[in-house]
Design a protein around this motif. Structure first.
Motif, PDB file in Angstrom:
ATOM      1  N   GLY A 195      94.656  79.490  -9.726  1.00 15.07           N
ATOM      2  CA  GLY A 195      94.207  80.045  -8.362  1.00 15.07           C
ATOM      3  C   GLY A 195      93.076  79.185  -8.217  1.00 15.07           C
ATOM      4  N   ILE A 196      92.599  77.893  -8.602  1.00 15.91           N
ATOM      5  CA  ILE A 196      91.635  76.952  -8.181  1.00 15.91           C
ATOM      6  C   ILE A 196      92.243  75.845  -7.385  1.00 15.91           C
ATOM      7  CG2 ILE A 196      90.030  75.247  -9.145  1.00 15.91           C
ATOM      8  CD1 ILE A 196      89.596  77.337 -11.450  1.00 15.91           C
ATOM      9  N   ASP A 197      91.580  75.501  -6.262  1.00 15.19           N
ATOM     10  CA  ASP A 197      92.286  74.472  -5.404  1.00 15.19           C
ATOM     11  C   ASP A 197      91.618  73.081  -6.126  1.00 15.19           C
ATOM     12  OD1 ASP A 197      92.656  72.454  -3.689  1.00 15.19           O
ATOM     13  OD2 ASP A 197      91.785  73.674  -1.978  1.00 15.19           O
ATOM     14  N   PRO A 198      92.836  72.460  -6.604  1.00 17.57           N
ATOM     15  CA  PRO A 198      92.505  71.424  -7.486  1.00 17.57           C
ATOM     16  C   PRO A 198      91.663  70.086  -6.618  1.00 17.57           C
ATOM     17  CG  PRO A 198      94.801  71.250  -7.039  1.00 17.57           C
ATOM     18  CD  PRO A 198      94.168  72.386  -6.518  1.00 17.57           C
ATOM     19  N   VAL A 199      91.971  69.918  -5.296  1.00 18.05           N
ATOM     20  CA  VAL A 199      91.228  69.002  -4.371  1.00 18.05           C
ATOM     21  C   VAL A 199      89.810  69.188  -4.343  1.00 18.05           C
ATOM     22  CG1 VAL A 199      91.057  68.045  -2.240  1.00 18.05           C
ATOM     23  CG2 VAL A 199      93.187  68.592  -3.188  1.00 18.05           C
ATOM     24  N   GLU A 200      89.245  70.649  -4.223  1.00 20.96           N
ATOM     25  CA  GLU A 200      88.184  71.005  -4.233  1.00 20.96           C
ATOM     26  C   GLU A 200      87.083  70.739  -5.206  1.00 20.96           C
ATOM     27  OE1 GLU A 200      86.666  71.618  -1.155  1.00 20.96           O
ATOM     28  OE2 GLU A 200      88.405  71.216  -0.505  1.00 20.96           O
ATOM     29  N   THR A 201      87.751  70.448  -6.553  1.00 21.64           N
ATOM     30  CA  THR A 201      87.108  70.410  -7.902  1.00 21.64           C
ATOM     31  C   THR A 201      86.728  68.740  -8.105  1.00 21.64           C
ATOM     32  OG1 THR A 201      88.868  69.911  -9.361  1.00 21.64           O
ATOM     33  CG2 THR A 201      88.383  72.248  -8.685  1.00 21.64           C
ATOM     34  N   ILE A 202      87.098  67.809  -7.320  1.00 23.36           N
ATOM     35  CA  ILE A 202      87.276  66.438  -7.394  1.00 23.36           C
ATOM     36  C   ILE A 202      85.651  65.961  -7.152  1.00 23.36           C
ATOM     37  CG2 ILE A 202      87.926  64.158  -6.802  1.00 23.36           C
ATOM     38  CD1 ILE A 202      90.753  65.274  -6.264  1.00 23.36           C
ATOM     39  N   LEU A 203      85.276  65.988  -6.068  1.00 26.13           N
ATOM     40  CA  LEU A 203      84.130  65.594  -5.468  1.00 26.13           C
ATOM     41  C   LEU A 203      82.761  65.995  -6.510  1.00 26.13           C
ATOM     42  CD1 LEU A 203      84.187  65.231  -1.814  1.00 26.13           C
ATOM     43  CD2 LEU A 203      84.356  63.322  -3.446  1.00 26.13           C
ATOM     44  N   PRO A 204      82.710  67.206  -6.614  1.00 29.99           N
ATOM     45  CA  PRO A 204      81.692  67.817  -7.574  1.00 29.99           C
ATOM     46  C   PRO A 204      81.670  67.289  -9.042  1.00 29.99           C
ATOM     47  CG  PRO A 204      82.787  69.577  -6.237  1.00 29.99           C
ATOM     48  CD  PRO A 204      83.658  68.366  -6.381  1.00 29.99           C
ATOM     49  N   PHE A 205      82.834  66.863  -9.445  1.00 25.55           N
ATOM     50  CA  PHE A 205      82.737  66.195 -10.807  1.00 25.55           C
ATOM     51  C   PHE A 205      83.239  64.666 -10.920  1.00 25.55           C
ATOM     52  CE2 PHE A 205      82.638  70.752 -11.413  1.00 25.55           C
ATOM     53  CZ  PHE A 205      82.285  71.037 -12.767  1.00 25.55           C
ATOM     54  N   ALA A 206      82.924  64.181  -9.579  1.00 23.98           N
ATOM     55  CA  ALA A 206      83.596  62.763  -9.574  1.00 23.98           C
ATOM     56  C   ALA A 206      83.070  61.804 -10.804  1.00 23.98           C
ATOM     57  CB  ALA A 206      82.873  62.214  -8.218  1.00 23.98           C
ATOM     58  N   GLU A 207      81.565  61.865 -11.020  1.00 21.74           N
ATOM     59  CA  GLU A 207      81.252  61.057 -12.090  1.00 21.74           C
ATOM     60  C   GLU A 207      81.810  61.384 -13.465  1.00 21.74           C
ATOM     61  OE1 GLU A 207      76.996  61.851 -13.583  1.00 21.74           O
ATOM     62  OE2 GLU A 207      77.114  63.486 -12.046  1.00 21.74           O
ATOM     63  N   HIS A 208      82.415  62.548 -13.777  1.00 20.76           N
ATOM     64  CA  HIS A 208      82.876  62.757 -14.822  1.00 20.76           C
ATOM     65  C   HIS A 208      84.259  62.611 -15.137  1.00 20.76           C
ATOM     66  CE1 HIS A 208      78.821  64.634 -15.923  1.00 20.76           C
ATOM     67  NE2 HIS A 208      78.957  65.206 -14.927  1.00 20.76           N
ATOM     68  N   ILE A 209      85.223  62.667 -13.947  1.00 24.96           N
ATOM     69  CA  ILE A 209      86.634  62.479 -14.114  1.00 24.96           C
ATOM     70  C   ILE A 209      86.834  60.910 -14.191  1.00 24.96           C
ATOM     71  CG2 ILE A 209      88.705  62.645 -12.668  1.00 24.96           C
ATOM     72  CD1 ILE A 209      87.380  65.105 -11.253  1.00 24.96           C
ATOM     73  N   VAL A 210      87.185  60.476 -15.588  1.00 32.76           N
ATOM     74  CA  VAL A 210      87.430  59.232 -15.869  1.00 32.76           C
ATOM     75  C   VAL A 210      88.898  58.841 -15.937  1.00 32.76           C
ATOM     76  CG1 VAL A 210      85.036  58.990 -16.672  1.00 32.76           C
ATOM     77  CG2 VAL A 210      86.819  59.639 -18.098  1.00 32.76           C
ATOM     78  N   HIS A 211      89.413  59.731 -15.994  1.00 35.74           N
ATOM     79  CA  HIS A 211      90.789  59.650 -16.338  1.00 35.74           C
ATOM     80  C   HIS A 211      91.583  60.790 -15.561  1.00 35.74           C
ATOM     81  CE1 HIS A 211      94.637  59.297 -18.557  1.00 35.74           C
ATOM     82  NE2 HIS A 211      94.365  57.854 -18.997  1.00 35.74           N
ATOM     83  N   ALA A 212      92.974  60.840 -15.377  1.00 39.08           N
ATOM     84  CA  ALA A 212      93.407  61.966 -14.664  1.00 39.08           C
ATOM     85  C   ALA A 212      95.043  62.130 -15.014  1.00 39.08           C
ATOM     86  CB  ALA A 212      93.402  61.844 -13.106  1.00 39.08           C
ATOM     87  N   GLN A 213      95.511  63.199 -15.127  1.00 38.48           N
ATOM     88  CA  GLN A 213      96.917  63.064 -15.381  1.00 38.48           C
ATOM     89  C   GLN A 213      97.794  63.784 -14.159  1.00 38.48           C
ATOM     90  OE1 GLN A 213      97.256  65.543 -18.961  1.00 38.48           O
ATOM     91  NE2 GLN A 213      97.296  63.772 -20.377  1.00 38.48           N
ATOM     92  N   ALA A 214      98.768  63.180 -13.950  1.00 34.66           N
ATOM     93  CA  ALA A 214      99.709  63.699 -12.676  1.00 34.66           C
ATOM     94  C   ALA A 214     100.865  64.499 -13.337  1.00 34.66           C
ATOM     95  CB  ALA A 214     100.241  62.336 -12.027  1.00 34.66           C
ATOM     96  N   LYS A 215     100.832  65.752 -13.080  1.00 33.27           N
ATOM     97  CA  LYS A 215     101.682  66.741 -13.218  1.00 33.27           C
ATOM     98  C   LYS A 215     101.609  67.829 -12.435  1.00 33.27           C
ATOM     99  CE  LYS A 215     101.209  69.624 -17.334  1.00 33.27           C
ATOM    100  NZ  LYS A 215     100.092  69.012 -17.665  1.00 33.27           N
ATOM    101  N   ASP A 216     102.724  68.429 -11.929  1.00 37.36           N
ATOM    102  CA  ASP A 216     102.979  69.013 -10.666  1.00 37.36           C
ATOM    103  C   ASP A 216     103.376  70.679 -11.437  1.00 37.36           C
ATOM    104  OD1 ASP A 216     103.297  70.148  -8.153  1.00 37.36           O
ATOM    105  OD2 ASP A 216     104.009  68.366  -7.596  1.00 37.36           O
ATOM    106  N   VAL A 217     103.315  71.640 -10.490  1.00 36.75           N
ATOM    107  CA  VAL A 217     103.601  72.798 -10.906  1.00 36.75           C
ATOM    108  C   VAL A 217     104.500  73.700  -9.696  1.00 36.75           C
ATOM    109  CG1 VAL A 217     101.437  73.943 -10.103  1.00 36.75           C
ATOM    110  CG2 VAL A 217     102.776  75.060 -11.867  1.00 36.75           C
ATOM    111  N   GLU A 218     105.582  74.537 -10.401  1.00 37.59           N
ATOM    112  CA  GLU A 218     106.223  75.475  -9.380  1.00 37.59           C
ATOM    113  C   GLU A 218     105.986  76.578  -9.542  1.00 37.59           C
ATOM    114  OE1 GLU A 218     110.960  75.767  -7.580  1.00 37.59           O
ATOM    115  OE2 GLU A 218     110.447  74.880  -9.658  1.00 37.59           O
ATOM    116  N   LEU A 219     105.496  77.505  -8.512  1.00 44.48           N
ATOM    117  CA  LEU A 219     105.088  78.901  -8.624  1.00 44.48           C
ATOM    118  C   LEU A 219     106.160  79.949  -7.964  1.00 44.48           C
ATOM    119  CD1 LEU A 219     101.587  78.701  -7.434  1.00 44.48           C
ATOM    120  CD2 LEU A 219     102.138  78.243  -9.445  1.00 44.48           C
TER     121      LEU A 219
END
Length: 310
Positions: A195-219
C-alpha cells in the motif's frame, strides 16, 4: 543508470552461460547470486563460490566480464541476519562475510542482503537486537571498501502468519536501516502490494538508494476481500502463497515504470536497475525464464538513457 539482471532466476546455469545470454540480450550488468547452494528456496543460486573463492576464481570471473563486456553491480545473498536460531544466524553472518571478501577481491561495490527478523520478537525488539549485532557487519564491509545494501522485501513467507519477516519494508524503518550505515537496494514491487506508493519514496531517500531492483506485481483486490491483507491462512506447502497478489516481470504488473525511472533520474540515481525475475507465469522452464527476461528488457530498455560519451 545501467540495466542489469539478478542471476538467481537461473540457478541451474553457470555464470559463463548467464553472462553470455545477458550480453547478447543487451543487459549491461549482473547482480550475481552467491548463496551457498545448499538447498532451500529454489532461487538460492550459487553463481560464484564465495566461501572458497580463490585467485583462479577471481581471474576467471574477470576474464568472463572482459569477454562479455559486462560488469558486476552487486553480489546477492539475501538471508536472515537476525535469525532466532543462534547457530543459523552465525551461518548466515559467516557466509555474508565470505561474500564481502569476494566483492573486495573483484572490486564489486555492493553486497545485498536482508536485515531479517527474529520471529519470536516484536519489530521494536528486533531493532534493538539489530542495533547490537548489525554494525559489526557494516564495519566489516566498509573496512574492505564494500557497502552492504538492504532490499525492502517483506519476506512474508518467513513468518508463519504472513507478517513481515524482514524489518526493512517501510520508509519509517529505512530511517533506522540507513542510520546503521546500510544502503538501499530499492524494489517497488514490495512497496506496491503493502500500500505504499513507490514513486513517493524515491526522493526522500535519494542519497541512500544506491542500487535498485526491477520487479513488478499483479494485484487481485477481489481475492484480498476474501483473504485479507496478510493472505491465505492455509498456504499448503507454499509459505509464499498469499492468494491475492503475485510477482510479475516489469511491464506485466501495475508498477508505473516510466514514472519510476523518471523519478530515479530526478533523484540523481546513476546506479543499476537490476531485473529480479520471480514471475510464476514465466518460470518453471528455462525457455520461459529467458522470455521473461526478454520481456523485462523490452519494457525497461527504452526508458533508460544511452550514455554515448567516449
Amino acid at each position: 543508470m545501467k540495466l542489469g539482471m539478478l542471476t538467481a532466476c537461473l540457478p541451474g546455469w553457470d555464470l559463463d552461460r548467464i553472462a553470455t545470454f545477458a550480453a547478447a540480450e543487451g543487459y549491461e550488468r549482473l547482480e550475481v547470486a552467491v548463496w551457498p547452494g545448499t538447498g532451500g528456496r529454489d532461487f538460492e543460486a550459487a553463481h560464484l563460490p564465495v566461501a572458497t573463492f580463490t585467485d583462479e576464481d577471481a581471474s576467471a570471473t574477470r576474464d568472463l566480464l572482459d569477454r562479455t563486456g559486462l560488469e558486476i553491480s552487486a553480489l546477492a545473498y539475501y538471508e536472515n541476519n537476525l535469525h532466532q536460531d543462534p547457530a543459523r544466524r552465525e551461518e548466515v553472518r559467516a557466509h555474508l562475510r565470505h561474500a564481502i571478501d569476494a566483492a573486495q577481491v573483484l572490486g564489486v561495490p555492493y553486497v545485498g542482503t536482508f536485515i531479517g527478523r527474529d520471529n519470536t520478537k516484536s519489530v521494536r525488539e528486533n531493532m534493538a537486537e539489530g542495533d547490537r549485532v548489525l554494525p559489526e557487519l557494516v564495519d566489516y564491509a566498509g573496512e574492505r571498501g564494500v557497502r552492504l545494501i538492504i532490499e525492502n522485501c517483506v519476506m512474508e513467507g518467513w513468518h508463519p502468519d504472513g507478517y513481515p519477516g524482514n524489518i526493512a519494508y517501510s520508509p519509517e524503518l529505512w530511517e533506522w536501516v540507513t542510520g546503521l550505515g546500510f544502503g538501499l537496494n530499492w524494489d517497488p514491487s514490495h512497496l506496491t502490494w503493502i500500500g505504499i506508493d513507490p514513486v513517493e519514496t524515491i526522493l526522500p531517500f535519494a542519497e541512500h538508494i544506491v542500487h535498485a531492483q526491477a520487479k513488478d506485481v499483479e494485484l487481485f483486490p477481489d481475492r484480498r476481500d476474501r483473504y485479507g491483507f496478510f493472505g491465505k491462512v492455509d498456504k499448503g506447502d507454499d509459505p509464499w502463497e498469499m492468494g491475492w497478489w503475485r510477482f510479475r516481470v516489469p511491464g506485466r504488473g501495475v508498477v508505473d515504470w516510466p514514472h519510476v525511472v523518471d523519478r530515479l533520474y530526478e533523484a540523481g540515481f546513476d546506479g543499476t536497475l537490476s531485473v529480479e525475475h520471480e514471475d510464476p507465469l514465466w518460470s518453471g522452464e528455462d525457455v520461459k525464464v529467458l522470455e521473461g527476461l526478454r520481456i523485462a528488457h523490452r519494457t525497461l530498455r527504452p526508458l533508460i538513457a544511452v550514455d554515448e560519451r567516449p
